[in-house]
Motif scaffolding. Structure first.
Motif, PDB file in Angstrom:
ATOM      1  N   SER A 112      14.362 110.697 -25.890  1.00  0.00           N
ATOM      2  CA  SER A 112      13.692 111.125 -24.665  1.00  0.00           C
ATOM      3  C   SER A 112      12.366 111.793 -25.005  1.00  0.00           C
ATOM      4  O   SER A 112      12.291 112.626 -25.906  1.00  0.00           O
ATOM      5  N   LEU A 113      11.330 111.405 -24.271  1.00  0.00           N
ATOM      6  CA  LEU A 113      10.022 112.054 -24.391  1.00  0.00           C
ATOM      7  C   LEU A 113       9.820 113.083 -23.282  1.00  0.00           C
ATOM      8  O   LEU A 113       8.827 113.792 -23.275  1.00  0.00           O
ATOM      9  N   GLY A 114      10.746 113.114 -22.333  1.00  0.00           N
ATOM     10  CA  GLY A 114      10.641 114.043 -21.214  1.00  0.00           C
ATOM     11  C   GLY A 114      10.442 113.305 -19.909  1.00  0.00           C
ATOM     12  O   GLY A 114      10.554 112.079 -19.838  1.00  0.00           O
ATOM     13  N   GLU A 115      10.159 114.067 -18.898  1.00  0.00           N
ATOM     14  CA  GLU A 115       9.949 113.493 -17.571  1.00  0.00           C
ATOM     15  C   GLU A 115       8.766 114.189 -16.922  1.00  0.00           C
ATOM     16  O   GLU A 115       8.443 115.331 -17.249  1.00  0.00           O
ATOM     17  N   ALA A 141       2.613 111.360  -9.199  1.00  0.00           N
ATOM     18  CA  ALA A 141       1.528 111.746  -8.290  1.00  0.00           C
ATOM     19  C   ALA A 141       2.078 112.725  -7.253  1.00  0.00           C
ATOM     20  O   ALA A 141       2.306 112.368  -6.097  1.00  0.00           O
ATOM     21  N   PRO A 142       2.315 114.001  -7.645  1.00  0.00           N
ATOM     22  CA  PRO A 142       3.003 114.949  -6.769  1.00  0.00           C
ATOM     23  C   PRO A 142       2.227 115.352  -5.521  1.00  0.00           C
ATOM     24  O   PRO A 142       2.789 116.009  -4.650  1.00  0.00           O
ATOM     25  N   GLY A 143       0.987 114.938  -5.402  1.00  0.00           N
ATOM     26  CA  GLY A 143       0.237 115.223  -4.183  1.00  0.00           C
ATOM     27  C   GLY A 143       0.747 114.430  -2.996  1.00  0.00           C
ATOM     28  O   GLY A 143       0.550 114.824  -1.849  1.00  0.00           O
ATOM     29  N   TYR A 144       1.417 113.303  -3.257  1.00  0.00           N
ATOM     30  CA  TYR A 144       1.918 112.495  -2.150  1.00  0.00           C
ATOM     31  C   TYR A 144       3.249 111.788  -2.440  1.00  0.00           C
ATOM     32  O   TYR A 144       3.756 111.055  -1.594  1.00  0.00           O
ATOM     33  N   SER A 145       3.832 111.999  -3.616  1.00  0.00           N
ATOM     34  CA  SER A 145       5.069 111.295  -3.956  1.00  0.00           C
ATOM     35  C   SER A 145       5.998 112.195  -4.777  1.00  0.00           C
ATOM     36  O   SER A 145       5.536 113.029  -5.546  1.00  0.00           O
ATOM     37  N   ASP A 146       7.309 111.966  -4.612  1.00  0.00           N
ATOM     38  CA  ASP A 146       8.286 112.699  -5.420  1.00  0.00           C
ATOM     39  C   ASP A 146       8.750 111.881  -6.616  1.00  0.00           C
ATOM     40  O   ASP A 146       9.704 112.266  -7.299  1.00  0.00           O
ATOM     41  N   GLU A 147       8.069 110.766  -6.929  1.00  0.00           N
ATOM     42  CA  GLU A 147       8.480 109.910  -8.036  1.00  0.00           C
ATOM     43  C   GLU A 147       8.376 110.631  -9.376  1.00  0.00           C
ATOM     44  O   GLU A 147       7.351 111.207  -9.715  1.00  0.00           O
ATOM     45  N   VAL A 148       9.467 110.590 -10.125  1.00  0.00           N
ATOM     46  CA  VAL A 148       9.529 111.147 -11.468  1.00  0.00           C
ATOM     47  C   VAL A 148       9.659 109.988 -12.445  1.00  0.00           C
ATOM     48  O   VAL A 148      10.419 109.050 -12.208  1.00  0.00           O
ATOM     49  N   ILE A 149       8.906 110.049 -13.538  1.00  0.00           N
ATOM     50  CA  ILE A 149       9.006 109.060 -14.607  1.00  0.00           C
ATOM     51  C   ILE A 149       9.795 109.688 -15.750  1.00  0.00           C
ATOM     52  O   ILE A 149       9.473 110.789 -16.203  1.00  0.00           O
ATOM     53  N   TYR A 150      10.826 108.988 -16.210  1.00  0.00           N
ATOM     54  CA  TYR A 150      11.623 109.396 -17.369  1.00  0.00           C
ATOM     55  C   TYR A 150      11.134 108.537 -18.541  1.00  0.00           C
ATOM     56  O   TYR A 150      11.291 107.318 -18.513  1.00  0.00           O
ATOM     57  N   ALA A 151      10.507 109.174 -19.518  1.00  0.00           N
ATOM     58  CA  ALA A 151       9.879 108.439 -20.621  1.00  0.00           C
ATOM     59  C   ALA A 151      10.738 108.525 -21.878  1.00  0.00           C
ATOM     60  O   ALA A 151      11.306 109.580 -22.184  1.00  0.00           O
ATOM     61  N   TYR A 152      10.798 107.409 -22.610  1.00  0.00           N
ATOM     62  CA  TYR A 152      11.603 107.310 -23.823  1.00  0.00           C
ATOM     63  C   TYR A 152      10.805 106.647 -24.930  1.00  0.00           C
ATOM     64  O   TYR A 152      10.010 105.733 -24.675  1.00  0.00           O
ATOM     65  N   ILE A 201      -0.682 106.118 -20.128  1.00  0.00           N
ATOM     66  CA  ILE A 201      -1.540 107.071 -20.836  1.00  0.00           C
ATOM     67  C   ILE A 201      -0.751 108.344 -21.155  1.00  0.00           C
ATOM     68  O   ILE A 201      -0.743 108.815 -22.297  1.00  0.00           O
ATOM     69  N   ALA A 202      -0.056 108.893 -20.154  1.00  0.00           N
ATOM     70  CA  ALA A 202       0.710 110.127 -20.371  1.00  0.00           C
ATOM     71  C   ALA A 202       1.794 109.922 -21.427  1.00  0.00           C
ATOM     72  O   ALA A 202       1.962 110.750 -22.329  1.00  0.00           O
ATOM     73  N   SER A 203       2.508 108.816 -21.339  1.00  0.00           N
ATOM     74  CA  SER A 203       3.609 108.565 -22.279  1.00  0.00           C
ATOM     75  C   SER A 203       3.101 108.285 -23.686  1.00  0.00           C
ATOM     76  O   SER A 203       3.753 108.649 -24.670  1.00  0.00           O
ATOM     77  N   PHE A 204       1.937 107.659 -23.801  1.00  0.00           N
ATOM     78  CA  PHE A 204       1.326 107.410 -25.110  1.00  0.00           C
ATOM     79  C   PHE A 204       1.076 108.734 -25.830  1.00  0.00           C
ATOM     80  O   PHE A 204       1.417 108.900 -27.002  1.00  0.00           O
ATOM     81  N   PHE A 205       0.521 109.701 -25.116  1.00  0.00           N
ATOM     82  CA  PHE A 205       0.227 110.987 -25.739  1.00  0.00           C
ATOM     83  C   PHE A 205       1.503 111.792 -26.010  1.00  0.00           C
ATOM     84  O   PHE A 205       1.591 112.488 -27.019  1.00  0.00           O
ATOM     85  N   LEU A 206       2.504 111.681 -25.140  1.00  0.00           N
ATOM     86  CA  LEU A 206       3.797 112.314 -25.428  1.00  0.00           C
ATOM     87  C   LEU A 206       4.413 111.711 -26.688  1.00  0.00           C
ATOM     88  O   LEU A 206       4.922 112.428 -27.547  1.00  0.00           O
TER      89      LEU A 206
END
Length: 187
Positions: free
Chosen positions: A106-109, A113-124, A169-174
């Motif tokens: 797991s890389l985290g979650e 886009a919390p300004g308009y969505s509750d979508e969470v990405i679970y990265a591995y 991009i976020a997951s690449f840096f994680l």
């Protein structure tokens, strides 16, 4: 003002789509002010940063209607009702790329886009990759090409702003942080 949440005054469902719903919520803030907030409700997504034993990243170039073009992305998919995100991404990695990973971390979650969505990405992080003997057929509604890139090539694409999506991009840096550097070679 403390940390008390706003009061939900009214919730209206505007659209129920195949993968998400769109709501308009009337809220009363702790200071008494009322207003309306739009929200896209999404079950969440799971994403893999797949790394071959040679240190290549496995990505997909996929047509995205909202962007009106093809984006470079790590394999990902929507978490189905009640499904564990790891199960989701293990399936999606095989379906989208024809690879299976034997080691997952797991890389985290994170919110997309919390300004308009509750979508969470679970990265591995997906390592110990092996190609499937018989890759499954892609879904009929997907236009996907598998792309192998070095970490340096992906970094260059990001630096040039070449159609790489935010979750990639976020997951690449994680992954770079967890993997311990920029070369991604098996240790």
């Amino acid at each position: 003002m403390g940390n008390e949440p706003p009061e939900l005054v009214q919730k209206r469902l505007w659209v129920q789509g195949r993968k998400f719903r769109y709501e308009v919520n009337r809220l009363r803030l702790p200071n008494g002010v009322e207003g309306e907030w739009d929200c896209v409700r999404h079950p969440g997504g799971a994403l893999a940063v797949p790394i071959t034993p040679e240190g290549q990243l496995v990505l997909v170039r996929q047509y995205r209607f909202a962007a009106q073009g093809r984006l470079l992305e790590f394999p990902a998919g929507t978490v189905e009702g009640g499904e564990d995100p790891l199960t989701t991404i293990q399936r999606e990695l095989q379906e989208e790329t024809g690879y299976r990973a034997h080691t997952w971390r797991s890389l985290g979650e994170f919110f997309l886009a919390p300004g308009y969505s509750d979508e969470v990405i679970y990265a591995y992080l997906a390592t110990d990759l092996a190609p499937l003997a018989h890759p499954p057929d892609q879904d009929a509604d997907e236009d996907i090409a598998v792309v192998l890139l070095s970490p340096q090539a992906l970094q260059a694409a990001i630096d040039r702003g070449e159609g790489v999506d935010a979750k990639t991009i976020a997951s690449f840096f994680l992954a770079r942080r967890f993997w311990g550097g920029a070369d991604f070679k098996e240790r």
